[in-house]
Design a protein around this motif. Structure first.
Motif, PDB file in Angstrom:
ATOM      1  N   ASN A 212      53.005  89.754  63.537  1.00 48.36           N
ATOM      2  CA  ASN A 212      53.503  88.385  63.575  1.00 48.36           C
ATOM      3  C   ASN A 212      54.505  88.189  62.437  1.00 48.36           C
ATOM      4  O   ASN A 212      54.131  88.168  61.265  1.00 48.36           O
ATOM      5  CB  ASN A 212      52.304  87.450  63.425  1.00 48.36           C
ATOM      6  N   ILE A 213      55.779  88.073  62.786  1.00 48.69           N
ATOM      7  CA  ILE A 213      56.811  87.821  61.777  1.00 48.69           C
ATOM      8  C   ILE A 213      57.099  86.320  61.749  1.00 48.69           C
ATOM      9  O   ILE A 213      58.031  85.859  61.114  1.00 48.69           O
ATOM     10  CB  ILE A 213      58.096  88.622  62.100  1.00 48.69           C
ATOM     11  N   GLY A 214      56.289  85.552  62.496  1.00 47.29           N
ATOM     12  CA  GLY A 214      56.638  84.157  62.761  1.00 47.29           C
ATOM     13  C   GLY A 214      56.006  83.134  61.853  1.00 47.29           C
ATOM     14  O   GLY A 214      56.041  81.936  62.171  1.00 47.29           O
ATOM     15  N   ALA A 215      55.438  83.538  60.703  1.00 51.78           N
ATOM     16  CA  ALA A 215      54.841  82.531  59.823  1.00 51.78           C
ATOM     17  C   ALA A 215      55.883  81.498  59.402  1.00 51.78           C
ATOM     18  O   ALA A 215      55.566  80.319  59.242  1.00 51.78           O
ATOM     19  CB  ALA A 215      54.225  83.202  58.599  1.00 51.78           C
ATOM     20  N   GLU A 216      57.140  81.941  59.260  1.00 47.15           N
ATOM     21  CA  GLU A 216      58.202  81.010  58.854  1.00 47.15           C
ATOM     22  C   GLU A 216      58.358  79.900  59.899  1.00 47.15           C
ATOM     23  O   GLU A 216      58.415  78.714  59.555  1.00 47.15           O
ATOM     24  CB  GLU A 216      59.516  81.786  58.695  1.00 47.15           C
ATOM     25  N   GLY A 217      58.425  80.273  61.156  1.00 48.73           N
ATOM     26  CA  GLY A 217      58.574  79.273  62.216  1.00 48.73           C
ATOM     27  C   GLY A 217      57.350  78.381  62.323  1.00 48.73           C
ATOM     28  O   GLY A 217      57.466  77.167  62.501  1.00 48.73           O
ATOM     29  N   GLN A 218      56.167  78.990  62.192  1.00 49.96           N
ATOM     30  CA  GLN A 218      54.931  78.216  62.261  1.00 49.96           C
ATOM     31  C   GLN A 218      54.849  77.237  61.089  1.00 49.96           C
ATOM     32  O   GLN A 218      54.386  76.103  61.247  1.00 49.96           O
ATOM     33  CB  GLN A 218      53.726  79.176  62.287  1.00 49.96           C
ATOM     34  N   PHE A 219      55.336  77.660  59.939  1.00 46.25           N
ATOM     35  CA  PHE A 219      55.397  76.796  58.750  1.00 46.25           C
ATOM     36  C   PHE A 219      56.321  75.609  59.025  1.00 46.25           C
ATOM     37  O   PHE A 219      55.975  74.445  58.797  1.00 46.25           O
ATOM     38  CB  PHE A 219      55.931  77.647  57.585  1.00 46.25           C
ATOM     39  N   ILE A 220      57.514  75.894  59.556  1.00 43.90           N
ATOM     40  CA  ILE A 220      58.502  74.824  59.787  1.00 43.90           C
ATOM     41  C   ILE A 220      57.990  73.833  60.822  1.00 43.90           C
ATOM     42  O   ILE A 220      58.079  72.614  60.642  1.00 43.90           O
ATOM     43  CB  ILE A 220      59.848  75.445  60.226  1.00 43.90           C
ATOM     44  N   ILE A 221      57.414  74.355  61.920  1.00 44.07           N
ATOM     45  CA  ILE A 221      56.924  73.460  62.963  1.00 44.07           C
ATOM     46  C   ILE A 221      55.752  72.623  62.437  1.00 44.07           C
ATOM     47  O   ILE A 221      55.631  71.436  62.757  1.00 44.07           O
ATOM     48  CB  ILE A 221      56.511  74.270  64.216  1.00 44.07           C
TER      49      ILE A 221
ATOM     50  N   PHE B 279      52.435  88.484  79.222  1.00 39.78           N
ATOM     51  CA  PHE B 279      53.631  89.172  79.723  1.00 39.78           C
ATOM     52  C   PHE B 279      53.935  90.459  78.949  1.00 39.78           C
ATOM     53  O   PHE B 279      54.967  91.081  79.147  1.00 39.78           O
ATOM     54  CB  PHE B 279      54.841  88.240  79.660  1.00 39.78           C
ATOM     55  N   ASN B 280      53.027  90.805  78.014  1.00 40.85           N
ATOM     56  CA  ASN B 280      53.200  92.046  77.270  1.00 40.85           C
ATOM     57  C   ASN B 280      54.499  92.086  76.467  1.00 40.85           C
ATOM     58  O   ASN B 280      55.113  93.130  76.304  1.00 40.85           O
ATOM     59  CB  ASN B 280      53.149  93.228  78.241  1.00 40.85           C
ATOM     60  N   CYS B 281      54.973  90.898  76.016  1.00 39.05           N
ATOM     61  CA  CYS B 281      56.190  90.854  75.193  1.00 39.05           C
ATOM     62  C   CYS B 281      55.853  91.303  73.783  1.00 39.05           C
ATOM     63  O   CYS B 281      54.830  90.909  73.234  1.00 39.05           O
ATOM     64  CB  CYS B 281      56.720  89.430  75.099  1.00 39.05           C
ATOM     65  N   ASN B 282      56.736  92.071  73.190  1.00 30.99           N
ATOM     66  CA  ASN B 282      56.534  92.511  71.811  1.00 30.99           C
ATOM     67  C   ASN B 282      56.575  91.303  70.880  1.00 30.99           C
ATOM     68  O   ASN B 282      57.538  90.549  70.861  1.00 30.99           O
ATOM     69  CB  ASN B 282      57.633  93.504  71.446  1.00 30.99           C
ATOM     70  N   GLU B 283      55.508  91.145  70.077  1.00 30.41           N
ATOM     71  CA  GLU B 283      55.391  89.944  69.256  1.00 30.41           C
ATOM     72  C   GLU B 283      56.401  89.917  68.110  1.00 30.41           C
ATOM     73  O   GLU B 283      56.742  88.835  67.624  1.00 30.41           O
ATOM     74  CB  GLU B 283      53.965  89.792  68.721  1.00 30.41           C
ATOM     75  N   VAL B 284      56.913  91.076  67.710  1.00 31.97           N
ATOM     76  CA  VAL B 284      57.923  91.083  66.641  1.00 31.97           C
ATOM     77  C   VAL B 284      59.158  90.303  67.109  1.00 31.97           C
ATOM     78  O   VAL B 284      59.670  89.426  66.414  1.00 31.97           O
ATOM     79  CB  VAL B 284      58.315  92.523  66.265  1.00 31.97           C
ATOM     80  N   LEU B 285      59.592  90.623  68.337  1.00 34.68           N
ATOM     81  CA  LEU B 285      60.791  89.957  68.860  1.00 34.68           C
ATOM     82  C   LEU B 285      60.543  88.480  69.122  1.00 34.68           C
ATOM     83  O   LEU B 285      61.321  87.619  68.711  1.00 34.68           O
ATOM     84  CB  LEU B 285      61.231  90.649  70.159  1.00 34.68           C
ATOM     85  N   THR B 286      59.419  88.174  69.793  1.00 35.08           N
ATOM     86  CA  THR B 286      59.200  86.774  70.165  1.00 35.08           C
ATOM     87  C   THR B 286      59.030  85.894  68.925  1.00 35.08           C
ATOM     88  O   THR B 286      59.569  84.797  68.872  1.00 35.08           O
ATOM     89  CB  THR B 286      57.971  86.629  71.069  1.00 35.08           C
ATOM     90  N   THR B 287      58.287  86.391  67.923  1.00 33.60           N
ATOM     91  CA  THR B 287      58.059  85.520  66.761  1.00 33.60           C
ATOM     92  C   THR B 287      59.346  85.323  65.962  1.00 33.60           C
ATOM     93  O   THR B 287      59.590  84.223  65.459  1.00 33.60           O
ATOM     94  CB  THR B 287      56.952  86.077  65.847  1.00 33.60           C
ATOM     95  N   ILE B 288      60.188  86.343  65.878  1.00 31.73           N
ATOM     96  CA  ILE B 288      61.455  86.153  65.160  1.00 31.73           C
ATOM     97  C   ILE B 288      62.309  85.133  65.900  1.00 31.73           C
ATOM     98  O   ILE B 288      62.888  84.219  65.303  1.00 31.73           O
ATOM     99  CB  ILE B 288      62.214  87.492  65.009  1.00 31.73           C
ATOM    100  N   MET B 289      62.354  85.256  67.227  1.00 31.06           N
ATOM    101  CA  MET B 289      63.165  84.299  67.990  1.00 31.06           C
ATOM    102  C   MET B 289      62.604  82.892  67.842  1.00 31.06           C
ATOM    103  O   MET B 289      63.353  81.922  67.694  1.00 31.06           O
ATOM    104  CB  MET B 289      63.220  84.725  69.457  1.00 31.06           C
ATOM    105  N   LEU B 290      61.278  82.780  67.854  1.00 33.17           N
ATOM    106  CA  LEU B 290      60.664  81.457  67.688  1.00 33.17           C
ATOM    107  C   LEU B 290      60.969  80.874  66.308  1.00 33.17           C
ATOM    108  O   LEU B 290      61.069  79.652  66.150  1.00 33.17           O
ATOM    109  CB  LEU B 290      59.149  81.545  67.914  1.00 33.17           C
ATOM    110  N   ASN B 291      61.142  81.739  65.294  1.00 37.04           N
ATOM    111  CA  ASN B 291      61.531  81.244  63.970  1.00 37.04           C
ATOM    112  C   ASN B 291      62.863  80.504  64.039  1.00 37.04           C
ATOM    113  O   ASN B 291      63.019  79.426  63.460  1.00 37.04           O
ATOM    114  CB  ASN B 291      61.691  82.410  62.988  1.00 37.04           C
ATOM    115  N   TYR B 292      63.822  81.099  64.769  1.00 39.07           N
ATOM    116  CA  TYR B 292      65.147  80.464  64.836  1.00 39.07           C
ATOM    117  C   TYR B 292      65.097  79.179  65.646  1.00 39.07           C
ATOM    118  O   TYR B 292      65.773  78.203  65.313  1.00 39.07           O
ATOM    119  CB  TYR B 292      66.161  81.455  65.418  1.00 39.07           C
ATOM    120  N   ILE B 293      64.281  79.196  66.705  1.00 41.95           N
ATOM    121  CA  ILE B 293      64.149  77.967  67.486  1.00 41.95           C
ATOM    122  C   ILE B 293      63.549  76.870  66.611  1.00 41.95           C
ATOM    123  O   ILE B 293      64.031  75.725  66.600  1.00 41.95           O
ATOM    124  CB  ILE B 293      63.261  78.227  68.732  1.00 41.95           C
ATOM    125  N   ALA B 294      62.529  77.224  65.825  1.00 38.97           N
ATOM    126  CA  ALA B 294      61.878  76.231  64.965  1.00 38.97           C
ATOM    127  C   ALA B 294      62.874  75.664  63.960  1.00 38.97           C
ATOM    128  O   ALA B 294      62.949  74.443  63.757  1.00 38.97           O
ATOM    129  CB  ALA B 294      60.691  76.873  64.235  1.00 38.97           C
TER     130      ALA B 294
END
Lengths: 361, 514
Positions: free
Chosen positions: A86-95, A141-156
């Motif tokens: 999970n690289i998405g702590a940044e996005g989760q923090f912002i949201i 959907f078996n998506c790689n979480e590295v990619l999805t969480t980074i993308m979610l960071n930018y969306i956040a």
């Protein structure tokens, strides 16, 4: 000649020494860097690492940085132990900050002691929901979480920018991209009077003990570590991998969301484009520096927190650019990963005796 | 007889161990020489040194009277040394001829058509039928091995090294291979035959060198020496090797498999086709078969790692086909999987943690809380009762040798008192002493009323411990009959898929559903 040789079993000593070596190498490189920039290395390092901590106020400021770093890193520890990257702590923090801040603004006129718990809880839930997106994409959907969480960071981040430039912009704010100030009922109280550090630091300490217990004493913690070490063994034992992926991501999202809402309602008091200086990313370094152990997380958070403080100090005192913080953090991670090689390997001098024998035969 | 190959004082050190220490070995012209030893005795290292894959730290190698230093496999091939590894190096999407053309120098092969003719010539001369135009992925394992051997024979072969060549073959294929090897030997080609199957060595080899712990522990003429004496040289203590176990009849059905068919999502797996059998309490049922014929899938369907129709798998009268592994364990299933490290045990976890891996349902945890003192106690009991050589309960699983880890895993499952134990290859790659410990433990569990299913490629082992026996081939199961009524030839037929020999179709039908 030097040769890299695999150790028969991993070195425990090296696992603990690696962060220390990485810090020393970072300091040496930092000194060289300052010297190259025409500053006195000793004075610069003193300004960066010592001067922020010469008074109580400085320690309180360190606490301000440590709390969000610890909260994010504790959640990431669960994920990383299960090898859920999970690289998405940044996005989760912002949201978390955005959601909690939104509720605080909507409840601006309500004068009740329930406002703060509602704001905090909602912020944590928003972070949890953001992480749930990544969990759904991975398990369904078996998506790689590295990619999805980074993308979610930018969306956040862009959602936050849109909000403070648009719907949540303070109508009386002279068109600055900032929200109105929260009411006092939505603000986290400070831990001590006259100091900025908020009670979120106390929560972080309690959660550290809780996560430590979870990891070392419960079946859930054991299942997480089995899944991370050996997914086939987890399946063999009947541990449900998907449930564990959900669990680790949701806990991490909630903790990062809590960190985010604590930041806006603890120190900042409004929504701005800059609610995170990159805590969610720095927390990744904290986790590896802290060897994925809760106590290590505390020490790692203090060191990374210090790089934020020191970066501000050298900006002010030596007129260095702000990017110096990122540079130190990057060097630290780089050296850490390099030193970690020696946990599994060692350097050996190619024995000259064997060479002579080979030549003689 | 002139010496073809002589090794003097070969020593090879790896970090933490000496793989070969002052090895001497002498192979004459046309001699079939066995190299025997337990796993980890240093056989493979020595082979790799001869073939030039690994360089010795010390020692001399004398080839046809001249001292040589082999610089690599291609140098070895130039000298006339050929080697067939345990794992073949063939491209599955190419034909036999193309595969062989890739590994030989151009001047040797000529055009592809010339090469095909040579392949047919050589394979006919040595009784190894081989069609050069077949694609390798359509060949059986035995045929793939022939490709490897023919590839060696196309050069002027003087020494052929075979690394455990029979472990993947059916009994019929083994005897064919032996005929070929004897013909080669009579034409003057020397053969170095690595094995740990003593009976084969006695049947085939002229001389044997036995390794133990990286050193030569003895030489013998295997035809003049008893199996026990050779085994003693391999192990070096007074373990009784050839213990016979009495055969028994089971009582009530424990595990019932009813018309189980299954196709996994994995395209490389073998579909299970309408398998039915019963394992009774107090018996050991053995299923023989060459690897990759559905054993792995069958084990996963019984352990719960794969799920199927609920009624297809029945334990003590309860349908369990849809249950997860932990739910099945609760009902009393113990499983010993094929892969020990990386499925049966977590490599980086301690033995105590690995005890918890499958033991967590048996009082080691309560309400999700782990009782670590109980975990350690059980781990210590496994280590002492099953004679697991390790640095105690905190040793990492990966620090154990294969045999010791297998003793630990089997001990872990048995000490949880399963009423059904499923074992895949219980003693694969395990030394003679450890194999005996494991066999005795299985027999003890059987005598206490446990039902045991053993899936193995080791036919000798199956005959030794199983009360009833059958074979699996291409996802189909042969009839299952009492072990003493199944000849090794019949079992070999079953392993190749011939389940219904003319004359007795009714018998086998009955046996299947008995």
């Amino acid at each position: 000649m030097l040769r890299l040789e695999k150790r028969p079993s991993d070195s425990r000593l090296m696992a603990y020494m690696s962060p220390v070596m990485a810090i020393i190498l970072t300091l040496i490189s930092g000194a060289l860097l300052f010297a190259f920039l025409g500053q006195s290395p000793t004075h610069s390092l003193y300004t960066f690492f010592i001067s922020p901590l010469t008074d109580l106020y400085g320690w309180s400021e360190l606490g301000v940085k440590v709390a969000p770093l610890m909260l994010c890193a504790l959640g990431l520890t669960l994920c990383f132990r299960a090898k859920v990257w999970n690289i998405g702590a940044e996005g989760q923090f912002i949201i978390g900050g955005l959601g909690g801040g939104y509720l605080a603004l909507q409840m601006g006129n309500i004068e009740s002691a329930w406002v703060l718990p509602a704001v905090i809880l909602f912020g944590a839930l928003c972070g949890l929901g953001w992480a749930a997106l990544a969990a759904l994409l991975k398990t369904r959907f078996n998506c790689n979480e590295v990619l999805t969480t980074i993308m979610l960071n930018y969306i956040a981040l862009n959602w936050l920018l849109y909000s403070v430039h648009g719907p949540l912009k303070d109508p009386e704010g002279f068109n600055f991209p900032e929200s109105a100030l929260f009411s006092d009922f939505a603000m986290l109280p400070p831990l001590f009077e006259d100091y900025r550090v908020s009670v979120s630091l106390a929560f972080a300490m309690i959660l550290m003990v809780a996560i430590w217990t979870l990891l070392s004493r419960t079946m859930i913690g054991f299942q997480i570590s089995v899944l991370g070490e050996d997914a086939k063994a987890a399946q063999f034992a009947g541990f449900r991998a998907k449930r564990l992926v959900w669990l680790t991501l949701l806990i991490c999202g909630a903790l990062a969301g809590f960190a985010g809402v604590s930041e806006v309602s603890g120190q900042i008091g409004q929504l701005t484009p800059y609610i995170s200086p990159g805590y969610g990313y720095s927390a990744i370094i904290v986790v590896f520096l802290g060897r994925m152990h809760p106590v290590g997380i505390l020490l790692g958070s203090m060191i990374l927190g210090l790089t934020f403080l020191g970066g501000e100090m050298v900006q002010m005192e030596l007129a260095m650019p702000k990017s110096i913080t990122g540079l130190f953090q990057g060097m630290l991670l780089f050296y850490l990963l390099a030193c970690d090689l020696f946990i599994g390997y060692r350097i050996k001098l190619k024995s000259s005796a064997a060479k002579v024998a080979a030549a003689g035969s | 007889m002139k010496n073809r190959l002589e090794l003097l004082g070969i020593t090879k050190r790896y970090p933490g161990c000496v793989a070969n220490q002052s090895i001497r070995l002498c192979v004459g012209e046309g001699e079939i020489h066995a190299l025997l030893g337990e796993n980890g005795a240093g056989k493979s290292t020595l082979m790799k040194i001869i073939y030039g894959v690994v360089k010795a730290d010390e020692g001399e190698m004398i080839w046809e009277g001249h001292q040589v230093e082999i610089t690599g496999p291609s140098h070895a091939r130039q000298l006339g040394i050929g080697m067939v590894f345990q794992h073949f190096s063939l491209f599955e999407t190419l034909t036999v001829a193309e595969n062989i053309a890739l590994s030989l120098p151009k001047e040797k092969t000529g055009t592809l058509d010339e090469l095909k003719r040579k392949i047919v010539d050589v394979s006919q001369r040595y009784g190894m039928k081989l069609d050069p135009d077949r694609y390798v992925h359509t060949l059986s394992i035995g045929e793939q091995q022939r490709v490897e051997i023919v590839r060696c024979l196309l050069q002027d072969l003087k020494l052929l090294i075979l690394d455990e060549p029979t472990s993947v073959l059916t009994p019929q294929e083994v005897s064919k291979l032996f005929e070929t090897l004897q013909q080669l030997s009579s034409e003057g080609c020397s053969i170095l035959f690595i094995s740990h199957k003593l009976d084969e060595v006695r049947a085939l080899c002229h001389n044997a060198t036995i390794l133990r712990g990286g050193k030569v522990s003895g030489d013998c003429d295997p035809q003049q020496t008893t199996t026990e004496e050779i085994a003693r040289l391999m192990v070096g203590d007074d373990t009784p090797f050839d213990k016979q176990f009495t055969k028994v009849e089971g009582s009530t059905p424990s595990l019932e498999i009813n018309h189980l068919s299954f196709k996994s999502e994995d395209p490389f797996s073998t579909p299970i086709r309408d398998i039915s059998f019963t394992v009774r309490s107090g018996e050991i049922l053995g299923i023989a078969g060459v690897a990759g014929n559905g054993q792995e899938e069958l084990l996963r369907l019984i352990s719960g790692e794969e799920q199927c129709k609920n009624e297809s798998v029945v334990l003590n009268g309860n349908p369990i086909g849809k249950l997860h592994p932990d739910q099945r364990r609760k009902l009393g299933i113990g499983v010993v999987p094929e892969e020990r490290l990386g499925r049966g045990a977590v490599p980086n976890h301690s033995l105590a943690q690995n005890t918890l891996l499958t033991g967590f349902l048996n009082g080691l945890s309560q309400f999700g809380w782990i009782h670590y003192h109980k975990v350690k106690d059980l781990a210590a009991r496994i280590i002492s009762e099953f004679n697991v050589k390790s640095d105690g309960t905190e040793a990492q699983a990966k620090s154990l040798s294969g045999g010791n880890l297998q003793k630990f895993i089997i001990g872990r499952e048995i000490l949880q008192h399963p009423n059904l134990l499923v074992c895949s290859h219980p003693t694969w790659g395990v030394d003679v002493g450890a194999a005996l410990v494991i066999h005795e433990a299985l027999i003890r569990l059987r005598d206490q009323g446990g039902a045991i299913l053993v899936l193995s490629e080791d036919i000798e082992e199956l005959y030794k411990i199983c009360d009833r026996i059958g074979a699996i081939c291409d996802g189909r199961l042969s009839p299952i009959q009492p072990t003493d009524q199944v000849s090794i030839e019949l079992l070999g037929q079953w392993m190749t898929g011939e389940f219904h020999p003319p004359g007795s179709p009714v018998d086998s039908q009955e046996a299947t559903y008995a």
